[in-house]
Design an enzyme around this catalytic site. Structure first.
Site, short mmCIF file in Angstrom:
data_model
loop_
_atom_site.label_atom_id
_atom_site.label_comp_id
_atom_site.label_asym_id
_atom_site.label_seq_id
_atom_site.Cartn_x
_atom_site.Cartn_y
_atom_site.Cartn_z
N LYS A 121 31.59 1.36 -1.56
CA LYS A 121 31.89 1.37 -0.13
C LYS A 121 32.97 0.33 0.19
O LYS A 121 32.78 -0.86 -0.07
CB LYS A 121 30.62 1.06 0.67
N ILE A 130 9.48 1.73 5.78
CA ILE A 130 10.45 2.28 6.72
C ILE A 130 11.81 2.42 6.05
O ILE A 130 12.51 3.40 6.23
CB ILE A 130 10.56 1.38 7.97
N THR A 167 23.94 -4.37 8.15
CA THR A 167 23.60 -5.78 7.94
C THR A 167 22.14 -6.04 7.57
O THR A 167 21.77 -7.17 7.29
CB THR A 167 23.92 -6.60 9.21
N SER A 213 0.84 -1.19 0.00
CA SER A 213 0.00 0.00 0.00
C SER A 213 0.87 1.24 0.00
O SER A 213 1.71 1.42 0.88
CB SER A 213 -0.91 0.01 1.23
N GLU A 242 33.21 -18.53 12.77
CA GLU A 242 32.33 -19.63 13.13
C GLU A 242 31.22 -19.83 12.11
O GLU A 242 30.54 -18.89 11.73
CB GLU A 242 31.69 -19.37 14.50
N ILE A 273 0.58 3.27 3.19
CA ILE A 273 1.34 2.85 4.36
C ILE A 273 2.79 3.27 4.24
O ILE A 273 3.42 3.73 5.20
CB ILE A 273 1.24 1.33 4.57
#
Length: 499
Positions: A80, A47, A347, A41, A434, A44
């Site tokens: 970057k 972010i 990230t 939408s 790891e 809406i």
């Protein structure tokens, strides 16, 4: 198709997460007779998960067959080489976390052990002088890797991008729709679940349209419309370790010279980012509302902009952590709907990318095999925990005592997994990568060393090399690094010459 095969995928929410999911799945599943539909939408909005990335995004773009030069132009991107951290260990000190390696490994051990041996005798040159990317970043130079030059520092250059996330989403929307993805505009007002399994059967829009699906991808942001509001999945809160819960963002004018790196400057209650794009500069102050008011955060951000502001401020609230089950029943949460780790190490987009890859590896049929779902969730949490620990290190390893915020993070308890890693490094400088974690030994060393954690010893094999031979090798690596730097063009010049 088999009778049990998934036929209809519904992606709830657009933005970076939604359109990356649509693009990735349409590329990999486009010839499998699977319908992919995305609901978003414009009312809406999104972010956005930030504008800076890590090098792995290159793999995603290559998977899609995206031409890099076109991508750079369409998203106003810059290159970057890493991140500069200012005032983190103590005020007045800065260091770089580079995507590239330091020097060259010798005698089967990592380069930093040899450098630490020289440092103990007071003969070592600054560690940054052995990292071509740090040297280039400091003087505004950029060049892509030259894998054909084996053994040269130029062969190991690793880079990411800084771009306009909204333009990237639009870029991927165009790609996805050409690949057969159907976009539906509208707000979801009802979610229907199967009575016997609790699986999502359909969503209903404001205009009454009912959209059914077999597999639902929740990209609805912090709200978690399906994963949380409907399925009540639960959330594991990590705000004790990462107490920043707010951000205020503001765009400013383009920088005159475009540095090929992101900058993160520590402030009294958090940190401020600066991300240089070809069209403008992205800025934001990530802070803890426990230690700073929203107005003071905005004032501080506006005061410390490097260029004049060109937008109003935007306020965000978040809780660091992860959904207890990023994949629950027939819903897979991707992006902010699955969890949130502050953008200190860029990230967020990477976590979207790996979630898509992990879903493709464990792609379900209509049985939605629980062991596959459990494996997906375990792997997802492992990845989040590894990144979480890396972020915590930036805060914990500080000597700052100039504000209540820094006193808190310096003295807070930390996860046992990070305690063990710090203890091992302090003893003998050993670093472990790891389980194919995002951050390798060079990344961990950059933060350990930059934040002032110094080991008592180094790897004993470093002593096996004759002192004169070691000195010769170190000098050669240093000389070659400086020669490579001298032939690199400026970042501005490289961008200007792109076809």
């Amino acid at each position: 198709m088999q009778a049990m095969d998934v036929k209809d995928i519904v992606i709830v929410g657009g933005g970076t997460a939604g359109w990356m999911s649509a693009a990735g799945m349409s590329r990999l599943l486009g010839n499998k007779k699977i319908n992919i539909r995305i609901i978003e939408s414009e009312a809406i909005g999104t972010i956005g998960v930030g504008e800076a990335t890590v090098p792995h995004i290159q793999y995603f773009n290559r998977l899609l067959g995206i031409d890099e030069n076109n991508f750079i132009k369409q998203t106003n991107a810059t290159f970057k080489y890493g991140i500069e951290f200012v005032d983190w260990h103590k005020i007045g000190q800065s260091y770089f976390h580079s995507f590239g390696p330091y020097g060259m490994d010798m005698e089967g051990i990592h380069f930093h052990h040899m450098w630490l041996r020289q440092q103990k005798t007071g003969t070592a040159k600054p560690i940054d002088e052995f990292n071509l990317q740090i040297q280039a970043a400091k003087v505004g130079k950029y060049a892509p890797a030259r894998p054909d030059l084996k053994g040269s520092p130029l062969s190991a250059l690793s880079y990411a991008y800084q771009f306009d996330a909204a333009l990237y989403a639009a870029f991927l929307r165009n790609f996805s729709e050409k690949n057969g993805v159907t976009r539906t505009e509208g707000k979801i007002v009802k979610v229907t679940q199967a009575a016997n399994t609790g699986h999502i059967e359909s969503v209903t829009l404001e205009d009454g349209e009912c959209i059914k699906g077999d597999l639902f991808i929740d990209c609805s942001g912090f709200k978690g419309l399906l994963i949380e509001e409907t399925l009540k999945t639960g959330y594991e809160d990590w705000s004790h370790y990462l107490p920043c819960d707010s951000a205020v963002t503001r765009l400013s004018e383009r920088m005159t010279e475009l540095p090929p790196y992101t900058r993160a400057t520590a402030k009294p209650a958090g940190w401020q980012w600066r991300i240089p794009l070809q069209s403008r500069t992205g800025n934001g102050y990530v802070y803890s509302s426990q230690f700073l008011t929203d107005q003071d955060a905005l004032d501080s951000l506006s005061q410390d902009l490097d260029t004049a502001p060109i937008s109003d401020a935007r306020q965000l609230r978040f809780t660091t952590g992860i959904r207890k089950q990023p994949w629950n029943k027939n819903v897979v949460a991707i992006g902010l709907a699955s969890g949130f780790l502050e953008p200190l190490e860029s990230t967020s987009i990477h976590l979207i990318q790996t979630a898509i890859a992990r879903l493709m590896t464990n792609f379900p049929d209509m049985s939605f095999n629980q062991p596959d779902i459990d494996f997906y969730n375990e792997r997802t949490k492992t990845e989040y925990v590894q990144i979480r620990d890396f972020l915590i290190l930036h805060y914990k390893a500080t000597t700052r005592n100039d504000s209540p915020f820094w006193n808190y993070v310096r003295e807070m308890s930390i996860p046992e997994s990070l305690q063990k890693r710090i203890a091992i490094y302090k003893e003998n400088a050993r670093l472990y990568s790891e389980d194919k974690g995002l951050f390798n030994h060079s990344s961990w060393f950059a933060v350990f060393n930059g934040q002032g954690i110094h080991p008592q010893r180094y790897h004993p094999i470093a002593n096996f090399l004759d002192e004169q031979e070691m000195k010769r090798r170190m000098e050669e690596i240093h000389t070659v690094t400086q020669k490579c730097l001298s032939i690199m063009p400026s970042h501005e010049a490289f961008l200007a010459k792109l076809p």
